[in-house]
Design a protein around this motif. Structure first.
Motif, short mmCIF file in Angstrom:
data_model
loop_
_atom_site.label_atom_id
_atom_site.label_comp_id
_atom_site.label_asym_id
_atom_site.label_seq_id
_atom_site.Cartn_x
_atom_site.Cartn_y
_atom_site.Cartn_z
N PRO A 122 0.83 -1.22 0.00
CA PRO A 122 0.00 0.00 0.00
C PRO A 122 0.86 1.27 0.00
CG PRO A 122 -0.83 -1.58 1.60
CD PRO A 122 0.50 -2.12 1.11
N ALA A 123 0.41 2.26 -0.74
CA ALA A 123 1.17 3.49 -0.91
C ALA A 123 0.41 4.71 -0.39
CB ALA A 123 1.51 3.70 -2.38
N GLU A 124 1.17 5.76 -0.10
CA GLU A 124 0.60 7.08 0.18
C GLU A 124 1.17 8.03 -0.86
OE1 GLU A 124 1.88 8.14 4.11
OE2 GLU A 124 3.93 8.53 3.47
N THR A 125 0.46 9.12 -1.11
CA THR A 125 0.88 10.05 -2.17
C THR A 125 1.03 11.48 -1.69
OG1 THR A 125 -1.42 10.34 -2.82
CG2 THR A 125 -0.15 8.65 -4.01
N GLY A 126 1.07 11.68 -0.40
CA GLY A 126 1.21 13.03 0.14
C GLY A 126 2.60 13.25 0.71
N GLU A 127 2.67 14.16 1.65
CA GLU A 127 3.93 14.52 2.29
C GLU A 127 4.42 13.36 3.15
OE1 GLU A 127 5.44 17.67 5.69
OE2 GLU A 127 3.65 18.14 4.52
N SER A 128 5.72 13.08 3.06
CA SER A 128 6.32 12.08 3.93
C SER A 128 7.39 12.75 4.79
CB SER A 128 6.88 10.91 3.12
OG SER A 128 7.84 11.34 2.19
N ASP A 129 7.81 12.07 5.81
CA ASP A 129 8.75 12.62 6.78
C ASP A 129 10.03 13.12 6.11
OD1 ASP A 129 9.69 13.29 9.34
OD2 ASP A 129 10.75 11.37 9.52
N GLY A 130 10.35 14.38 6.31
CA GLY A 130 11.57 14.97 5.76
C GLY A 130 11.38 15.75 4.47
N ASP A 131 10.21 15.68 3.83
CA ASP A 131 10.02 16.34 2.54
C ASP A 131 10.19 17.85 2.60
OD1 ASP A 131 9.52 13.89 1.39
OD2 ASP A 131 7.36 14.20 1.14
N LEU A 132 9.79 18.48 3.70
CA LEU A 132 9.85 19.95 3.79
C LEU A 132 11.03 20.45 4.62
CD1 LEU A 132 6.05 20.72 4.17
CD2 LEU A 132 7.47 20.90 2.12
N GLU A 133 11.88 19.55 5.06
CA GLU A 133 13.04 19.94 5.86
C GLU A 133 14.22 20.22 4.95
OE1 GLU A 133 13.54 17.43 9.38
OE2 GLU A 133 11.47 16.78 9.06
N GLU A 134 14.67 21.46 4.94
CA GLU A 134 15.70 21.91 4.00
C GLU A 134 17.01 21.13 4.12
OE1 GLU A 134 15.54 24.03 1.38
OE2 GLU A 134 13.40 23.98 1.82
#
Length: 196
Positions: A109-121
């Motif tokens: 099963p997959a998710e398609t949104g934000e995952s941990d670390g995506d917005l951390e520069e």
């Protein structure tokens, strides 16, 4: 026996996938900004024009494994900074490592949104921002929403994060590199293939 042939084919595909993901990531790469479809405007000028106040950013980030690729999209303020943003990417729908490992052999099963670390520069390894008009943005977002709705599984050899991003890029008329590159290499090659 059909079962043996299927298993042998699966093992060959998995081996090719794992070999292609070998190697080390480079230090974080510079951030690149372009206008959609090679507009004659420079990115700095285009991002200040009222009709070009939207963006999609193709990104990769470091992870404990070989990394992750995804997109961020939204609206830009007058200073060119994102004032709204949304994340789309394809990943196993859990932080548990077991489905991730199984996803190299069978669909999980997959998710398609934000995952941990995506917005951390500090985890960003490569990025390519494309500045869009409202009409261009709405077309891309419609495709992303459709893709998110139909992407239910993650399988490392076929339906991985690079394949998800490649689908978005192709919907915009861009060429996409091999989905078997490491995410940092994938995003860099995507930009280079399309004159970004």
């Amino acid at each position: 026996m059909p079962g043996r042939k299927y298993f042998a084919s699966l093992m060959v595909c998995l081996s090719l996938f794992m070999v292609s993901c070998q190697g080390d990531d480079k230090p974080p790469l510079p951030r690149y900004i372009s206008t959609y479809q090679n507009s004659s405007d420079s990115p700095a000028i285009a991002s200040r024009r009222p009709e070009r106040r939207y963006f999609i950013e193709f990104r990769s980030r470091y992870a404990l494994t070989y990394g992750h690729s995804y997109v961020i999209f939204g609206q830009l303020g007058a200073n060119g900074q994102a004032i709204t943003r949304e994340v789309a990417g394809l990943a196993p729908a859990t932080n548990d490592p077991l489905p991730y490992v199984l996803g190299h052999f069978i669909p999980v099963p997959a998710e398609t949104g934000e995952s941990d670390g995506d917005l951390e520069e500090e985890y960003r390894s490569a990025s390519w921002r494309v500045v869009l008009t409202r009409a261009e943005y709405e077309k891309v977002v419609a495709h992303i929403r459709m893709l998110k709705a139909k992407s239910k599984v993650w399988l490392a050899s076929v339906s991985n994060c690079n394949a998800f991003v490649a689908d978005i890029a192709r919907s915009m008329g861009y060429k996409a590199p091999s989905i078997y590159l490491r995410p940092q290499q994938f995003i860099t090659k995507l930009r280079e293939l399309n004159g970004g």
